[in-house]
Design a protein around this motif. Structure first.
Motif, short mmCIF file in Angstrom:
data_model
loop_
_atom_site.label_atom_id
_atom_site.label_comp_id
_atom_site.label_asym_id
_atom_site.label_seq_id
_atom_site.Cartn_x
_atom_site.Cartn_y
_atom_site.Cartn_z
N LEU A 299 0.60 -1.25 -0.13
CA LEU A 299 0.10 -0.09 -0.10
C LEU A 299 0.89 1.50 0.00
O LEU A 299 0.48 2.15 -0.86
CB LEU A 299 -0.84 -0.08 1.14
CG LEU A 299 -2.13 -1.06 1.42
CD1 LEU A 299 -2.88 -0.85 2.49
CD2 LEU A 299 -3.09 -0.63 0.10
N THR A 300 1.97 1.13 0.72
CA THR A 300 2.90 2.47 0.69
C THR A 300 3.44 2.52 -0.54
O THR A 300 3.84 3.67 -0.96
CB THR A 300 4.09 2.08 1.83
OG1 THR A 300 3.35 1.93 3.28
CG2 THR A 300 4.80 3.32 2.08
N ALA A 301 3.91 1.53 -1.12
CA ALA A 301 4.57 1.72 -2.33
C ALA A 301 3.66 2.23 -3.47
O ALA A 301 4.07 3.14 -4.28
CB ALA A 301 5.15 0.14 -2.93
N VAL A 302 2.54 1.59 -3.43
CA VAL A 302 1.43 2.15 -4.61
C VAL A 302 1.35 3.81 -4.10
O VAL A 302 0.93 4.60 -5.01
CB VAL A 302 0.07 1.40 -4.36
CG1 VAL A 302 -1.15 2.18 -5.13
CG2 VAL A 302 0.22 0.00 -5.13
N GLY A 303 0.99 4.06 -2.74
CA GLY A 303 0.64 5.45 -2.50
C GLY A 303 1.72 6.37 -2.81
O GLY A 303 1.49 7.58 -3.25
N ARG A 304 2.93 5.92 -2.64
CA ARG A 304 4.09 6.91 -3.00
C ARG A 304 4.18 6.98 -4.53
O ARG A 304 4.55 8.09 -5.14
CB ARG A 304 5.54 5.96 -2.55
CG ARG A 304 6.69 6.82 -2.89
CD ARG A 304 8.02 6.07 -2.66
NE ARG A 304 8.17 5.10 -3.37
CZ ARG A 304 9.19 4.25 -3.13
NH1 ARG A 304 9.98 4.30 -1.87
NH2 ARG A 304 9.15 3.20 -4.16
N ALA A 305 3.87 5.93 -5.25
CA ALA A 305 3.86 6.15 -6.60
C ALA A 305 2.66 7.20 -7.13
O ALA A 305 2.98 7.91 -8.13
CB ALA A 305 3.35 4.71 -7.60
N MET A 306 1.60 7.07 -6.39
CA MET A 306 0.47 7.86 -6.79
C MET A 306 0.77 9.46 -6.25
O MET A 306 -0.04 10.33 -6.96
CB MET A 306 -0.89 7.43 -6.14
CG MET A 306 -1.33 6.08 -6.77
SD MET A 306 -1.85 6.40 -8.65
CE MET A 306 -3.07 7.56 -8.54
#
Length: 253
Positions: free
Chosen positions: A152-159
């Motif tokens: 979730l953190t990785a996806v959030g960082r990308a977004m």
């Protein structure tokens, strides 16, 4: 607040005849893929078929041997990874997707490194509104996160970078079934509303098809099937397709 990009009729991603590999012998050959804004496209297939190699080449981490890549109609094939990121391409690899020594908030901050302070703070708030679990975890170091929380953190960082196009490489790898279901059905699916195009490489093939709009099946480095994701799930077509295409192995979840 909204994560949505401005309306653009151009495909978020259009790649034509992509050939790439780690040596002179290509791993993927003449692969063409298109992803529209707000669309989830699944890339599925047997282990070792070149799915992750394809994503690395699209992100710029692996040089093309031939082919053309365009983001929102603009050619990016010769650009470095950071230049592609500046043009709106975000990439979440299967491994090494967060900085373990940093907090969730600090990881998200890094995602907005191209933005000024005010814009970055606004984007952080928008991402945490879209993925509320991140707000609760913001002060926790990534080292202490579960596998699902890390993803979730990785996806959030990308977004945070407000991408036009998001490449997700095996986001459910190593996750429990219930966590994988939540990640793909809830978090990834909800990103459609932001207008970002998503190319999803996923080991849980059936689950990927259930959340995707369109799908490509990659076998031995070549596209063997391309159809609406729902069509590939009809009747016994899914089982027949994989039995015929993959005598090696494919994880159906």
């Amino acid at each position: 607040m909204s994560l949505a990009n401005d309306i653009d009729l151009s495909p978020a991603l259009s790649c034509r005849d992509i050939t790439a590999g780690y040596t002179a012998v290509p791993v993927v050959r003449d692969v063409s893929v298109e992803v529209k804004p707000g669309q989830i496209v699944a890339m599925i297939g047997p282990n070792g078929s070149g799915k992750s190699t394809l994503l690395k080449s699209l992100a710029g981490h692996l040089p093309l041997q031939s082919g053309d890549i365009r983001l929102a109609g603009e050619p990016v094939s010769r650009l470095l990874p950071e230049q592609r990121a500046a043009r709106g391409l975000a990439y979440v690899p299967q491994n090494d997707d967060v900085f373990s020594a940093l907090t969730v908030q600090e990881n998200l901050d890094i995602g907005g490194y191209l933005l000024d302070r005010r814009a970055r703070q606004r984007r952080l708030a928008e991402v945490m509104e879209k993925i509320p679990q991140l707000a609760r975890l913001r002060r926790r170091k990534a080292l202490h996160l579960s596998g699902g929380e890390r993803k979730l953190t990785a996806v959030g960082r990308a977004m945070v970078s407000r991408p036009r196009m998001l490449l997700l490489d095996e986001p459910s790898a190593g996750l429990a079934e219930v966590t994988a279901e939540s990640l793909l059905r809830e978090t990834v699916s909800s990103l459609r509303a932001t207008g970002v195009g998503i190319l999803l490489v996923e080991q849980r093939a059936r689950l990927a098809l259930e959340v995707a709009d369109d799908a490509y099946v990659l076998v031995s480095g070549e596209v063997q099937h391309h159809a609406e994701a729902s069509k590939l799930l009809e009747g016994d077509r899914f089982a027949k397709m994989f039995f015929k295409a993959d005598r090696h192995h494919v994880d159906e979840g």
